[in-house]
Design an enzyme around this catalytic site. Structure first.
Site, mmCIF file in Angstrom:
data_model
loop_
_atom_site.group_PDB
_atom_site.id
_atom_site.type_symbol
_atom_site.label_atom_id
_atom_site.label_comp_id
_atom_site.label_asym_id
_atom_site.label_seq_id
_atom_site.Cartn_x
_atom_site.Cartn_y
_atom_site.Cartn_z
ATOM 1 N N ASP A 19 37.236 48.021 39.369
ATOM 2 C CA ASP A 19 38.465 47.243 39.509
ATOM 3 C C ASP A 19 39.314 47.912 40.601
ATOM 4 O O ASP A 19 39.105 49.088 40.925
ATOM 5 C CB ASP A 19 39.194 47.255 38.158
ATOM 6 N N ASP A 21 43.299 47.149 41.253
ATOM 7 C CA ASP A 21 44.679 47.444 40.844
ATOM 8 C C ASP A 21 44.717 48.330 39.617
ATOM 9 O O ASP A 21 44.173 47.976 38.560
ATOM 10 C CB ASP A 21 45.424 46.138 40.540
#
Ligand code: XBP
Ligand code: MG
Length: 257
Positions: A19, A21
């Site tokens: 991922d 963020d």
């Protein structure tokens, strides 16, 4: 209801899917939040999101959806909220891209060491994010060069954002990987649910916005380290660091779901 991928048997690790963020970069509180507030200011709107309130708003993934929900809750009719959310989000994306390319969005400590180690071991490295390509690609290019990644899937590539598994499934399909051959690295309950629904084992690296909804992860740590401490799970953390060995342990675990 999201259809779940079959639970895969543990296998040797071939790839790691990150991922962005809150996981690769510390981007939310002093990054996206400020860009949203700048978009409100430029539009002459009185809204400002505090650091605390933003943590609650993160329950909705995707900046445009987050804006739309917020505007509807402020009493705007849905069609008007949709148009305004799209306008604000376009400005926010420009603001955030500039922040990224000016070096204002830092990597989380320990991320570069881990990425370099994965590359040295010949593991494939992918990105699965709900963020927009307008900033995701420049941000990754700034920190790593986009050639560092074997594939990048953004929110624009999928019909449904996390917690739907679409982004992870698309990475697996593009790379011709089985879920058993990869692990996900996340920072949120929405990301964890997306990874699990795609049949992946998941490491959650907690940050200030990570909630209590990550207990189902096969492994939770409080940072990449050093120092990294286990919150749950029994993985090796050599010299207090999240390492290739840590992720290989994760790939050897039965899926917890
Ligand atoms: C992150 C998001 C993103 C960012 C903003 O979730 O939801 O929306 O907050 O980016 P995850 P955009 O880390 O689970 O991918 O404004 O481009 O959507
Ligand atoms: Mg995240």
């Amino acid at each position: 209801m999201t259809r779940r991928s079959p639970v895969s048997a543990p296998g040797p690790l071939r790839a790691v899917i990150f991922d962005v963020d809150g996981t690769l970069v510390d981007s939310e509180r002093m990054g996206h939040r400020l860009a949203f507030n700048e978009a409100f200011a430029r539009a002459g709107l009185p809204y400002r999101w505090s650091a605390h309130h933003y943590g609650e708003l993160l329950a909705v993934t995707g900046g445009c959806r987050r804006l739309r929900r917020y505007l509807v809750e402020r009493g705007l009719p849905l069609p008007r909220a949709q148009v305004l959310a799209e306008e604000l989000h376009a400005v926010k994306t420009d603001v955030f891209r500039t922040m990224a390319t000016e070096g204002l969005i830092p990597l989380r400590p320990g991320v570069r060491r881990l990425i370099d180690a994965l590359r040295r071991q010949g593991l494939r490295i992918f990105v699965a994010t709900t963020g927009s390509p307008g900033w995701v690609v420049p941000l990754l290019d700034f920190h790593f060069g986009t050639a560092a990644f074997d594939g990048i899937v953004t929110g624009a590539d999928v019909a449904a954002l996390k917690p739907a598994p679409d982004a992870y499934r698309l990475v697996l399909r593009n790379a011709a990987l089985e879920p058993s051959e990869a692990v996900a690295v996340e920072d949120s309950g929405n990301g964890l649910r997306a990874a699990h629904a795609a049949g992946l084992r998941c490491l959650v690296v907690r940050n200030e916005y990570t909630g209590s909804d990550v207990a189902e992860a096969e492994l939770v740590v409080d940072g990449f380290g050093p120092p990294a401490r286990r919150v749950s799970g029994h993985a090796p953390l050599p010299q207090g660091q999240t390492t290739v060995e840590t992720l290989q342990w994760l790939a050897s675990q039965p899926a917890r779901r």
